[in-house]
Design an enzyme around this catalytic site. Structure first.
Site, PDB file in Angstrom:
ATOM      1  N   CYS A  86      65.255  27.165  59.884  1.00 18.67           N
ATOM      2  CA  CYS A  86      66.406  27.695  59.134  1.00 18.67           C
ATOM      3  C   CYS A  86      66.401  29.210  58.945  1.00 18.67           C
ATOM      4  O   CYS A  86      67.330  29.766  58.379  1.00 18.67           O
ATOM      5  CB  CYS A  86      66.490  27.015  57.760  1.00 18.67           C
ATOM      6  SG  CYS A  86      65.343  27.701  56.543  1.00 18.67           S
ATOM      7  N   HIS A  95      49.059  25.666  40.543  1.00 17.39           N
ATOM      8  CA  HIS A  95      49.483  26.881  41.246  1.00 17.39           C
ATOM      9  C   HIS A  95      49.572  26.685  42.754  1.00 17.39           C
ATOM     10  O   HIS A  95      49.515  27.645  43.506  1.00 17.39           O
ATOM     11  CB  HIS A  95      48.547  28.045  40.893  1.00 17.39           C
ATOM     12  CG  HIS A  95      48.667  28.487  39.454  1.00 17.39           C
ATOM     13  ND1 HIS A  95      47.720  29.262  38.818  1.00 17.39           N
ATOM     14  CD2 HIS A  95      49.649  28.268  38.540  1.00 17.39           C
ATOM     15  CE1 HIS A  95      48.115  29.489  37.560  1.00 17.39           C
ATOM     16  NE2 HIS A  95      49.261  28.882  37.366  1.00 17.39           N
ATOM     17  N   SER A 117      39.937  32.668  32.685  1.00 20.60           N
ATOM     18  CA  SER A 117      40.066  33.697  31.657  1.00 20.60           C
ATOM     19  C   SER A 117      41.112  33.293  30.612  1.00 20.60           C
ATOM     20  O   SER A 117      41.212  33.928  29.572  1.00 20.60           O
ATOM     21  CB  SER A 117      40.431  35.041  32.296  1.00 20.60           C
ATOM     22  OG  SER A 117      41.641  34.922  33.013  1.00 20.60           O
ATOM     23  N   ASP A 167      26.518  30.147  33.240  1.00 20.87           N
ATOM     24  CA  ASP A 167      26.966  29.854  34.597  1.00 20.87           C
ATOM     25  C   ASP A 167      27.446  28.392  34.715  1.00 20.87           C
ATOM     26  O   ASP A 167      26.746  27.460  34.297  1.00 20.87           O
ATOM     27  CB  ASP A 167      25.814  30.107  35.582  1.00 20.87           C
ATOM     28  CG  ASP A 167      26.235  29.804  37.000  1.00 20.87           C
ATOM     29  OD1 ASP A 167      26.975  30.618  37.573  1.00 20.87           O
ATOM     30  OD2 ASP A 167      25.845  28.734  37.520  1.00 20.87           O
ATOM     31  N   CYS A 186      58.384  26.886  54.168  1.00 22.19           N
ATOM     32  CA  CYS A 186      59.601  27.697  54.169  1.00 22.19           C
ATOM     33  C   CYS A 186      60.197  27.617  52.763  1.00 22.19           C
ATOM     34  O   CYS A 186      60.340  26.527  52.197  1.00 22.19           O
ATOM     35  CB  CYS A 186      60.594  27.155  55.183  1.00 22.19           C
ATOM     36  SG  CYS A 186      62.246  27.861  54.969  1.00 22.19           S
ATOM     37  N   THR A 215      33.547  30.573  42.363  1.00 19.94           N
ATOM     38  CA  THR A 215      32.805  31.772  42.782  1.00 19.94           C
ATOM     39  C   THR A 215      31.476  31.385  43.436  1.00 19.94           C
ATOM     40  O   THR A 215      31.017  32.046  44.367  1.00 19.94           O
ATOM     41  CB  THR A 215      32.547  32.725  41.590  1.00 19.94           C
ATOM     42  OG1 THR A 215      31.927  32.010  40.522  1.00 19.94           O
ATOM     43  CG2 THR A 215      33.851  33.327  41.077  1.00 19.94           C
TER      44      THR A 215
HETATM   45  P1  OAD Z   1      40.214  34.699  36.352  1.00 18.00           P
HETATM   46  O1  OAD Z   1      39.626  35.551  37.435  1.00 18.00           O
HETATM   47  O2  OAD Z   1      41.226  35.325  35.486  1.00 18.00           O
HETATM   48  O3  OAD Z   1      39.052  34.154  35.410  1.00 18.00           O
HETATM   49  C1  OAD Z   1      37.895  33.572  35.961  1.00 18.00           C
HETATM   50  C2  OAD Z   1      36.831  33.534  34.869  1.00 18.00           C
HETATM   51  O4  OAD Z   1      35.697  32.848  35.377  1.00 18.00           O
HETATM   52  C3  OAD Z   1      36.357  34.921  34.445  1.00 18.00           C
HETATM   53  O5  OAD Z   1      36.492  35.035  33.037  1.00 18.00           O
HETATM   54  C4  OAD Z   1      34.875  34.960  34.872  1.00 18.00           C
HETATM   55  O6  OAD Z   1      34.057  35.597  33.927  1.00 18.00           O
HETATM   56  C5  OAD Z   1      34.521  33.501  34.946  1.00 18.00           C
HETATM   57  N1  OAD Z   1      33.484  33.163  35.938  1.00 18.00           N
HETATM   58  C6  OAD Z   1      33.434  33.504  37.245  1.00 18.00           C
HETATM   59  N2  OAD Z   1      32.380  32.937  37.853  1.00 18.00           N
HETATM   60  C7  OAD Z   1      31.718  32.216  36.904  1.00 18.00           C
HETATM   61  C8  OAD Z   1      30.541  31.407  36.898  1.00 18.00           C
HETATM   62  N3  OAD Z   1      29.819  31.186  38.004  1.00 18.00           N
HETATM   63  N4  OAD Z   1      30.159  30.839  35.718  1.00 18.00           N
HETATM   64  C9  OAD Z   1      30.872  31.046  34.577  1.00 18.00           C
HETATM   65  N5  OAD Z   1      32.003  31.788  34.529  1.00 18.00           N
HETATM   66  C10 OAD Z   1      32.419  32.362  35.673  1.00 18.00           C
HETATM   67  O7  OAD Z   1      40.761  33.359  37.061  1.00 18.00           O
HETATM   68  P2  OAD Z   1      41.774  32.266  36.464  1.00 18.00           P
HETATM   69  O8  OAD Z   1      41.652  32.143  35.000  1.00 18.00           O
HETATM   70  O9  OAD Z   1      41.627  31.063  37.294  1.00 18.00           O
HETATM   71  O10 OAD Z   1      47.344  32.523  39.489  1.00 18.00           O
HETATM   72  O11 OAD Z   1      43.155  32.947  36.804  1.00 18.00           O
HETATM   73  C11 OAD Z   1      44.336  32.274  36.440  1.00 18.00           C
HETATM   74  C12 OAD Z   1      45.424  32.571  37.426  1.00 18.00           C
HETATM   75  O12 OAD Z   1      45.587  33.995  37.571  1.00 18.00           O
HETATM   76  C13 OAD Z   1      45.119  32.113  38.832  1.00 18.00           C
HETATM   77  O13 OAD Z   1      45.425  30.761  39.035  1.00 18.00           O
HETATM   78  C14 OAD Z   1      46.001  32.986  39.667  1.00 18.00           C
HETATM   79  C15 OAD Z   1      45.801  34.307  38.955  1.00 18.00           C
HETATM   80  O14 OAD Z   1      46.900  35.169  39.026  1.00 18.00           O
HETATM   81  C16 OAD Z   1      48.238  32.677  40.452  1.00 18.00           C
HETATM   82  O15 OAD Z   1      47.952  33.183  41.515  1.00 18.00           O
HETATM   83  C17 OAD Z   1      49.601  32.196  40.074  1.00 18.00           C
HETATM   84 ZN    ZN Z   2      63.313  26.685  56.649  1.00 22.39          ZN
END
Ligand code: OAD
Ligand code: ZN
Length: 251
Positions: free
Chosen positions: A156, A119, A195, A236, A127, A26
């Site tokens: 394909c 991921h 998260s 943070d 493709c 972020t």
């Molecule tokens: P999330 O958006 O679920 O969680 C990100 C976490 O980071 C949140 O709890 C925020 O509070 C925290 N956060 C954001 N900025 C921050 C900062 N500067 N300092 C401290 N904390 C901060 O993202 P992921 O857990 O990565 O999958 O999500 C998991 C998966 O869900 C992703 O890989 C994606 C999504 O669907 C696929 O697309 C398959």
């Molecule tokens: Zn193909």
């Protein structure tokens, strides 16, 4: 005090793993998924089966992807990425397991030997039938030339999809195996900016903890795994990891 505890855990560890999520990026201007301004807070994710079955869904998926790509294209690694790269280079980490698809770990200098992308990677497309690789510029040019219609594979005819894993899509096997292996053999597991609700990825910290690793969670919001963690730092990520780097005398 929490940073001193974290630094001493890192110093005592001989096979630590970092596990990263969208919160790490972020600071680089890339939205996460589940915060108030997150991607899934604004749009429901598109399931894999719907993408494969329906061209209208593919058109919408690519429209969103091109919008998102504006923030991806110009993104630079943040402080967190740079500290993790320095930790890997200094031998503090066996590796980094990331759920992120933004290529920022690579951009900060982390090599393949230290990185598992659970991921996939959103900086190119493939493709789904023959695995041929397509660059995003190619997809975009074809999409726009056809009047905002998702292109098919020129080899394909299969559907062309961003090289990321969608809900309902199989996890990449070799990556999952390596991530599990690193997790089970780790003595310290650092979950950073996730998260911790998406499985199977979020099973890795649980498996590591169960196998004897210390679990540290660095995230500004609570997670469901806080209760099994040895240390939770709610702050943070850029700040926390910069201060960790100072404590460890990293560049
Ligand atoms: P999330 O958006 O679920 O969680 C990100 C976490 O980071 C949140 O709890 C925020 O509070 C925290 N956060 C954001 N900025 C921050 C900062 N500067 N300092 C401290 N904390 C901060 O993202 P992921 O857990 O990565 O999958 O999500 C998991 C998966 O869900 C992703 O890989 C994606 C999504 O669907 C696929 O697309 C398959
Ligand atoms: Zn193909």
């Amino acid at each position: 005090p929490a940073i001193a505890d974290l630094a001493s855990l890192v110093r005592q560890s001989s096979c630590a793993v970092a596990f990263t999520g969208a919160g790490l990026s972020t600071e680089s201007g890339i939205p996460d998924f589940r915060s108030p301004s997150g991607l899934w807070t604004k749009n429901k994710p598109i399931p894999f089966d719907a993408f494969v079955a329906d061209r209208a869904v593919r058109n919408e998926a690519w429209r969103r992807k091109f919008v998102m790509d504006e923030s991806f294209r110009n993104a630079l690694p943040g402080r967190g990425h740079r500290v993790l790269a320095a930790m890997a280079a200094a031998g503090h980490l066996t590796g980094i397991i990331t759920q992120n698809i933004d290529n920022l770990h690579q951009d900060s200098g982390v090599g393949d030997q230290h990185l598992v992308e659970l991921h996939g990677n959103g900086s190119y497309a493939t493709c789904l039938e023959c695995r041929h690789r397509y660059e995003l510029d190619w997809v975009r040019a074809r999409y726009e030339a056809a009047g905002n219609v998702a292109p098919d594979c020129s080899a394909c005819g299969g559907p062309v999809k961003s090289a990321t894993i969608s809900f309902g899509q199989a996890m990449p096997e070799a990556e999952m195996r390596r991530a599990l292996d690193w997790s089970l053999t780790s003595d310290l597991f650092l979950a950073i900016g996730s998260s911790l609700v998406v499985h199977p990825a979020a099973g890795l910290p649980v498996a590591a903890r169960r196998n004897g690793a210390k679990l540290v969670i660095i995230n500004r919001e609570p997670t469901p795994l806080d209760e099994i963690a040895d240390l939770v730092i709610s702050a943070d990520i850029g700040d926390v990891l910069s201060r960790l780097a100072d404590s460890l005398d990293l560049p």
